[in-house]
Motif scaffolding. Structure first.
Motif, PDB file in Angstrom:
ATOM      1  N   GLY A 168       0.813  -1.212   0.000  1.00 30.38           N
ATOM      2  CA  GLY A 168       0.000   0.000   0.000  1.00 30.38           C
ATOM      3  C   GLY A 168       0.845   1.260   0.000  1.00 30.38           C
ATOM      4  O   GLY A 168       0.525   2.237  -0.689  1.00 30.38           O
ATOM      5  N   THR A 169       1.932   1.247   0.753  1.00 30.21           N
ATOM      6  CA  THR A 169       2.848   2.376   0.777  1.00 30.21           C
ATOM      7  C   THR A 169       3.453   2.600  -0.600  1.00 30.21           C
ATOM      8  O   THR A 169       3.522   3.736  -1.097  1.00 30.21           O
ATOM      9  N   ILE A 170       3.880   1.516  -1.234  1.00 32.31           N
ATOM     10  CA  ILE A 170       4.492   1.598  -2.560  1.00 32.31           C
ATOM     11  C   ILE A 170       3.508   2.155  -3.584  1.00 32.31           C
ATOM     12  O   ILE A 170       3.852   3.027  -4.396  1.00 32.31           O
ATOM     13  N   LEU A 171       2.278   1.686  -3.535  1.00 28.65           N
ATOM     14  CA  LEU A 171       1.285   2.107  -4.526  1.00 28.65           C
ATOM     15  C   LEU A 171       0.903   3.575  -4.385  1.00 28.65           C
ATOM     16  O   LEU A 171       0.329   4.153  -5.319  1.00 28.65           O
ATOM     17  N   GLU A 172       1.219   4.191  -3.255  1.00 27.09           N
ATOM     18  CA  GLU A 172       0.913   5.605  -3.078  1.00 27.09           C
ATOM     19  C   GLU A 172       1.933   6.528  -3.736  1.00 27.09           C
ATOM     20  O   GLU A 172       1.700   7.733  -3.849  1.00 27.09           O
ATOM     21  N   ALA A 173       3.065   5.993  -4.200  1.00 29.27           N
ATOM     22  CA  ALA A 173       4.026   6.818  -4.936  1.00 29.27           C
ATOM     23  C   ALA A 173       3.361   7.332  -6.216  1.00 29.27           C
ATOM     24  O   ALA A 173       2.517   6.662  -6.815  1.00 29.27           O
ATOM     25  N   ARG A 174       3.758   8.528  -6.625  1.00 33.90           N
ATOM     26  CA  ARG A 174       3.130   9.118  -7.808  1.00 33.90           C
ATOM     27  C   ARG A 174       3.522   8.405  -9.104  1.00 33.90           C
ATOM     28  O   ARG A 174       2.799   8.441 -10.086  1.00 33.90           O
ATOM     29  N   GLN A 175       4.686   7.763  -9.100  1.00 31.63           N
ATOM     30  CA  GLN A 175       5.144   7.026 -10.275  1.00 31.63           C
ATOM     31  C   GLN A 175       5.895   5.788  -9.814  1.00 31.63           C
ATOM     32  O   GLN A 175       6.659   5.841  -8.841  1.00 31.63           O
ATOM     33  N   LEU A 176       5.695   4.671 -10.500  1.00 34.47           N
ATOM     34  CA  LEU A 176       6.435   3.445 -10.223  1.00 34.47           C
ATOM     35  C   LEU A 176       7.331   3.127 -11.403  1.00 34.47           C
ATOM     36  O   LEU A 176       6.956   3.315 -12.563  1.00 34.47           O
ATOM     37  N   LEU A 177       8.525   2.628 -11.092  1.00 33.77           N
ATOM     38  CA  LEU A 177       9.479   2.209 -12.116  1.00 33.77           C
ATOM     39  C   LEU A 177      10.034   0.858 -11.699  1.00 33.77           C
ATOM     40  O   LEU A 177      10.837   0.756 -10.771  1.00 33.77           O
ATOM     41  N   LEU A 178       9.595  -0.201 -12.372  1.00 35.84           N
ATOM     42  CA  LEU A 178      10.048  -1.553 -12.061  1.00 35.84           C
ATOM     43  C   LEU A 178      11.060  -1.985 -13.121  1.00 35.84           C
ATOM     44  O   LEU A 178      10.800  -1.857 -14.322  1.00 35.84           O
ATOM     45  N   VAL A 179      12.196  -2.496 -12.668  1.00 35.08           N
ATOM     46  CA  VAL A 179      13.270  -2.927 -13.558  1.00 35.08           C
ATOM     47  C   VAL A 179      13.602  -4.390 -13.262  1.00 35.08           C
ATOM     48  O   VAL A 179      13.772  -4.760 -12.093  1.00 35.08           O
ATOM     49  N   ALA A 180      13.679  -5.201 -14.298  1.00 37.14           N
ATOM     50  CA  ALA A 180      14.080  -6.601 -14.135  1.00 37.14           C
ATOM     51  C   ALA A 180      15.034  -6.976 -15.255  1.00 37.14           C
ATOM     52  O   ALA A 180      14.858  -6.547 -16.403  1.00 37.14           O
TER      53      ALA A 180
END
Length: 255
Positions: free
Chosen positions: A186-198
């Protein structure tokens, strides 16, 4: 969700660093959520290069890391405090007072987690949250199952996660701490932008499950698909098990 597939690890991590640099350059007081792990090493090398060669200015940036091991002091070379200092903070002009990581040595871990949540709020929230993906599908240390409304908390690490992180502890999973403090989903999803790298073929199966399978607490990384502003950057190998339908929707960049 925007999916970008790059030809190799170098170009993927450089693009990710460029996304972070854009946030730093576009905001007066940018707040970054940062991650650790082998995937992020290249991202931080590029950011350091951007600072030294292109003048990327971190002086007004604040950061909050996703997690830290319980019972490992900041001075320990196995801590994520040490990781961040070694790979990024000492190479750029970010203030030591502006970087935040959970304190895994706190006497009251619940109070530490609550204070960490409040500190994020006090800074106005996270502008961009950088994420990797673990072998269990976790983001942060949100091991399965992690409900999507969870907040910063103490978690017990999955045996598979301890095996994954064993090389950083001399190769023995038993030497990896059994607990960690982590931002919640829930904390993570509140960020204005997500950047996932794999990166790499070893992540291909779990990447496909997270991006194409059921959105489910058993794979906390699947929650990024609920976010309205999420970018996923993969190299060719980590994207290798995606279906043709998903790959057709991706952006393919050369560099």
């Amino acid at each position: 969700m925007r999916l970008i597939i790059m030809p190799d690890q170098h170009s993927a991590t450089r693009l990710a660093a460029g996304e972070i640099a854009s946030v730093i350059n576009s905001r007066t007081k940018p707040v970054l959520g940062l991650a650790t792990g082998r995937t992020m090493e290249g991202v931080y090398r590029h950011l350091s290069t951007f600072h030294h060669e292109l003048g990327l200015d971190f002086s007004h940036t604040s950061s909050f890391n996703l997690d830290e091991y319980v019972g490992v002091p900041a001075s320990d070379t196995h801590s994520y405090h040490h990781y961040m200092n070694d790979l990024l903070f000492r190479h750029v002009n970010i203030s030591t007072h502006a970087v935040h990581l959970p304190n895994g040595m706190a006497t009251d871990l619940n109070a530490e987690c609550a204070a960490y949540e409040q500190a994020i709020i006090d800074h106005g929230g996270i502008d961009l949250q950088l994420l990797g993906i673990g072998d269990t599908g976790h983001i942060g240390f949100n091991e399965p199952p992690s409900p999507f409304d969870t907040r910063t908390r103490c978690v017990t690490l999955n045996a598979r996660t301890r095996e994954q992180n064993a090389p950083m502890f001399g190769g023995n999973p038993e030497d990896v701490p059994s607990q960690a403090l982590t931002m919640g989903v829930g904390t993570i999803l509140e960020a204005r932008q997500l950047l996932l790298v794999a990166l790499g073929s070893s992540k291909a199966e779990i990447v496909a499950e997270a991006l194409e399978g059921k959105i489910d607490p058993q794979v906390s990384a699947s929650a990024v698909r609920l976010h309205t502003n999420c970018t996923v950057i993969l190299d060719k190998e980590s994207a290798s098990q995606l279906t043709p339908q998903t790959r057709k929707k991706a952006d393919y960049l050369r560099k």
